[in-house]
Scaffold this motif. Structure first.
Motif, PDB file in Angstrom:
ATOM      1  N   LYS A  42       1.259   4.191  -2.904  1.00  0.00           N
ATOM      2  CA  LYS A  42       1.016   5.596  -2.533  1.00  0.00           C
ATOM      3  C   LYS A  42       2.219   6.448  -2.923  1.00  0.00           C
ATOM      4  O   LYS A  42       2.079   7.554  -3.425  1.00  0.00           O
ATOM      5  CB  LYS A  42       0.856   5.718  -1.013  1.00  0.00           C
ATOM      6  CG  LYS A  42      -0.522   5.450  -0.486  1.00  0.00           C
ATOM      7  CD  LYS A  42      -1.465   6.492  -0.870  1.00  0.00           C
ATOM      8  CE  LYS A  42      -2.110   7.288   0.211  1.00  0.00           C
ATOM      9  NZ  LYS A  42      -3.274   8.018  -0.328  1.00  0.00           N
ATOM     10  N   LYS A  43       3.412   5.892  -2.660  1.00  0.00           N
ATOM     11  CA  LYS A  43       4.651   6.648  -2.902  1.00  0.00           C
ATOM     12  C   LYS A  43       4.789   7.007  -4.387  1.00  0.00           C
ATOM     13  O   LYS A  43       5.355   8.049  -4.724  1.00  0.00           O
ATOM     14  CB  LYS A  43       5.846   5.831  -2.424  1.00  0.00           C
ATOM     15  CG  LYS A  43       7.152   6.557  -2.592  1.00  0.00           C
ATOM     16  CD  LYS A  43       8.166   6.237  -1.537  1.00  0.00           C
ATOM     17  CE  LYS A  43       9.356   7.150  -1.715  1.00  0.00           C
ATOM     18  NZ  LYS A  43      10.556   6.413  -2.038  1.00  0.00           N
ATOM     19  N   LYS A  46      -3.500  15.238  -5.941  1.00  0.00           N
ATOM     20  CA  LYS A  46      -3.834  13.854  -5.554  1.00  0.00           C
ATOM     21  C   LYS A  46      -2.945  12.860  -6.270  1.00  0.00           C
ATOM     22  O   LYS A  46      -2.541  13.111  -7.390  1.00  0.00           O
ATOM     23  CB  LYS A  46      -5.293  13.555  -5.917  1.00  0.00           C
ATOM     24  CG  LYS A  46      -6.277  14.211  -5.007  1.00  0.00           C
ATOM     25  CD  LYS A  46      -7.665  13.637  -5.296  1.00  0.00           C
ATOM     26  CE  LYS A  46      -8.758  14.574  -4.862  1.00  0.00           C
ATOM     27  NZ  LYS A  46     -10.069  14.172  -5.321  1.00  0.00           N
ATOM     28  N   TYR A  96       0.846  -1.205   0.000  1.00  0.00           N
ATOM     29  CA  TYR A  96       0.000   0.000   0.000  1.00  0.00           C
ATOM     30  C   TYR A  96       0.884   1.258   0.000  1.00  0.00           C
ATOM     31  O   TYR A  96       0.698   2.170  -0.810  1.00  0.00           O
ATOM     32  CB  TYR A  96      -0.908  -0.024   1.241  1.00  0.00           C
ATOM     33  CG  TYR A  96      -1.933   1.079   1.273  1.00  0.00           C
ATOM     34  CD1 TYR A  96      -3.204   0.888   0.752  1.00  0.00           C
ATOM     35  CD2 TYR A  96      -1.626   2.326   1.827  1.00  0.00           C
ATOM     36  CE1 TYR A  96      -4.154   1.906   0.785  1.00  0.00           C
ATOM     37  CE2 TYR A  96      -2.557   3.350   1.857  1.00  0.00           C
ATOM     38  CZ  TYR A  96      -3.827   3.126   1.328  1.00  0.00           C
ATOM     39  OH  TYR A  96      -4.751   4.145   1.344  1.00  0.00           O
ATOM     40  N   ALA A  97       1.869   1.251   0.889  1.00  0.00           N
ATOM     41  CA  ALA A  97       2.753   2.427   1.003  1.00  0.00           C
ATOM     42  C   ALA A  97       3.539   2.641  -0.288  1.00  0.00           C
ATOM     43  O   ALA A  97       3.737   3.781  -0.739  1.00  0.00           O
ATOM     44  CB  ALA A  97       3.695   2.234   2.185  1.00  0.00           C
ATOM     45  N   ASN A 119       2.375   7.753  -6.265  1.00  0.00           N
ATOM     46  CA  ASN A 119       1.191   8.557  -6.606  1.00  0.00           C
ATOM     47  C   ASN A 119       0.026   7.770  -7.205  1.00  0.00           C
ATOM     48  O   ASN A 119      -0.731   8.314  -8.006  1.00  0.00           O
ATOM     49  CB  ASN A 119       1.551   9.702  -7.559  1.00  0.00           C
ATOM     50  CG  ASN A 119       2.342  10.748  -6.859  1.00  0.00           C
ATOM     51  OD1 ASN A 119       2.085  11.011  -5.678  1.00  0.00           O
ATOM     52  ND2 ASN A 119       3.330  11.297  -7.541  1.00  0.00           N
ATOM     53  N   LYS A 120      -0.064   6.508  -6.823  1.00  0.00           N
ATOM     54  CA  LYS A 120      -1.238   5.731  -7.242  1.00  0.00           C
ATOM     55  C   LYS A 120      -2.293   5.789  -6.145  1.00  0.00           C
ATOM     56  O   LYS A 120      -2.016   6.243  -5.027  1.00  0.00           O
ATOM     57  CB  LYS A 120      -0.834   4.279  -7.528  1.00  0.00           C
ATOM     58  CG  LYS A 120       0.023   4.138  -8.779  1.00  0.00           C
ATOM     59  CD  LYS A 120      -0.790   4.485 -10.018  1.00  0.00           C
ATOM     60  CE  LYS A 120       0.008   4.567 -11.283  1.00  0.00           C
ATOM     61  NZ  LYS A 120      -0.776   5.028 -12.430  1.00  0.00           N
ATOM     62  N   ILE A 121      -3.491   5.342  -6.464  1.00  0.00           N
ATOM     63  CA  ILE A 121      -4.554   5.260  -5.459  1.00  0.00           C
ATOM     64  C   ILE A 121      -4.787   3.775  -5.179  1.00  0.00           C
ATOM     65  O   ILE A 121      -5.497   3.098  -5.919  1.00  0.00           O
ATOM     66  CB  ILE A 121      -5.855   5.934  -5.959  1.00  0.00           C
ATOM     67  CG1 ILE A 121      -5.575   7.393  -6.285  1.00  0.00           C
ATOM     68  CG2 ILE A 121      -6.966   5.786  -4.931  1.00  0.00           C
ATOM     69  CD1 ILE A 121      -6.779   8.165  -6.798  1.00  0.00           C
ATOM     70  N   PRO A 122      -4.110   3.252  -4.118  1.00  0.00           N
ATOM     71  CA  PRO A 122      -4.300   1.833  -3.822  1.00  0.00           C
ATOM     72  C   PRO A 122      -5.652   1.604  -3.150  1.00  0.00           C
ATOM     73  O   PRO A 122      -6.053   2.376  -2.282  1.00  0.00           O
ATOM     74  CB  PRO A 122      -3.148   1.511  -2.865  1.00  0.00           C
ATOM     75  CG  PRO A 122      -2.554   2.805  -2.444  1.00  0.00           C
ATOM     76  CD  PRO A 122      -3.175   3.924  -3.196  1.00  0.00           C
TER      77      PRO A 122
END
Ligand SMILES: NC(=O)c1ccc[n+]([C@@H]2O[C@H](COP(=O)([O-])OP(=O)(O)OC[C@H]3O[C@@H](n4cnc5c(N)ncnc54)[C@H](O)[C@@H]3O)[C@@H](O)[C@H]2O)c1
Length: 317
Positions: free
Chosen positions: A176-177, A317, A172-173, A179-182
């Motif tokens: 996110k890193k 975002k 997940y991290a 710039n995706k939306i997990p």
């Protein structure tokens, strides 16, 4: 393993999805090794990555310098053992074939460092079906990307019965890193989340087409120009809240029994496919496919970039 321990990503299978997944990680700053069966496929993957980067630069999403910097982070290697030897996170994106994925996961388990997480981009299989024979069972997970992976923000994370909470957290991290939306899919179910929703829509659309309720042109126009446009900025459950749950409940009571609930795709579509009408790749599908694949894809990606600028990137975002 922590997020900070991840430095090198390997992507096995550099086709339609694999090259885009590799690009997404490289854009996010990671060193990426792409692996596929031979050099010719890998050369094509790099050519596709280059043209995607050039398009991002044309639309001023990245600078000219970022093209060469991103490319410099991507290596290719057709030898699987070498390609994953230094990887901290491996994503497979080979063909959707259970036996192939089962065999590959065993090889990945042998060849990649002990601490590495092994992820699959499968669209319809379950990780418990092909990832259970590896020694590091807690370190296998599904990361389900959407085409084109370097643009579509959402990536579903689906854990198997034995995926450890730590693997889920680090995956997940990592997403996110870059710039995706997990999206955490709580339970391992066929189709996960997005494809189930998509197939529900497709079933009704095919049924309307088969019943001759509207032409293929009008069906697409109707969906694109109504809910398609709206859904990019407001989710279906937000739309229910806005309209009033009591109203939506009543509409559902009236319509659920009317809409298609068939367990098989339509016969008319089967016949179409048997005639060789398979869409753009065969020159005819629902429409006369005179336009070339590349032009269609370029049109789609241009629209996606404009929408991403408006709905995601401008808002940070
Ligand atoms: N196409 C989509 O829109 C989409 C979306 C989400 C998930 N997926 C999933 O992603 C995976 C890949 O799909 P795709 O559309 O990119 O397929 P693709 O056919 O474009 O690419 C698959 C690649 O895997 C390579 N390959 C096959 N066996 C290999 C092996 N043993 N080692 C290394 N490479 C190998 C092939 O040469 C090919 O380049 C599938 O599991 C698919 O279900 C696809």
């Amino acid at each position: 393993m922590q997020l900070e321990d991840i430095k090198n990503i390997a992507v096995v299978g550099a086709g339609l999805m694999g090259h885009g997944i590799g690009l997404a990680y490289a854009l996010g700053g990671y060193r990426v090794t792409l692996n596929d069966l031979n050099e010719a496929i890998l050369d094509k993957a790099i050519a596709n990555i280059k043209s995607n980067l050039e398009m991002l630069q044309e639309h001023k999403v990245i600078s000219k310098e970022a093209i060469s910097a991103t490319l410099s982070r991507i290596n290719t290697n057709s030898n699987l053992r070498e390609a994953v030897a230094q990887a901290d996170f491996v994503t497979e994106a080979v063909l959707e074939d259970l036996e192939l994925k089962r065999k590959l996961f065993k090889e990945l388990d042998l060849y990649s460092p002990k601490q590495a997480i092994l992820a699959s981009n499968t669209s319809s299989l379950l990780i418990s079906d092909f990832g259970s024979e590896v020694k590091r069972e807690g370190k296998v997970v599904i990361t389900h990307w959407f085409n084109p992976p370097h643009l579509v923000p959402v990536v579903e994370i689906v854990c198997g019965n034995n995926t450890s909470p730590e693997t889920a957290k680090v995956t997940y991290a990592l997403l996110k890193k870059i710039n995706k939306i997990p999206i955490r899919v709580a339970k391992e179910i066929p189709g996960f989340l997005v494809n189930r929703v998509q197939m529900a829509l497709i079933r009704e659309v095919w049924s309307l087409w088969e019943m001759g309720i509207a032409s293929a042109e009008d069906i697409d126009l109707a969906v694109k120009g109504s809910m398609g446009l709206r859904l990019a900025s407001m989710g279906p459950l937000e739309i229910c809240d806005l309209g009033g749950l009591d109203l939506w409940f009543k509409v559902a009571q009236n319509l659920f029994k009317e809409i298609n609930s068939s367990l098989e795709p339509p016969q008319l579509l089967k016949e179409k496919i048997e005639r060789g009408e398979k869409g753009l790749k065969s020159g005819r599908g629902f429409f006369d496919a005179k336009a070339k694949w590349e032009e269609k894809v370029k049109e789609r990606d241009t629209a996606l970039i404009q929408m991403l600028k408006l709905l995601y990137w401008a808002k940070g975002k």
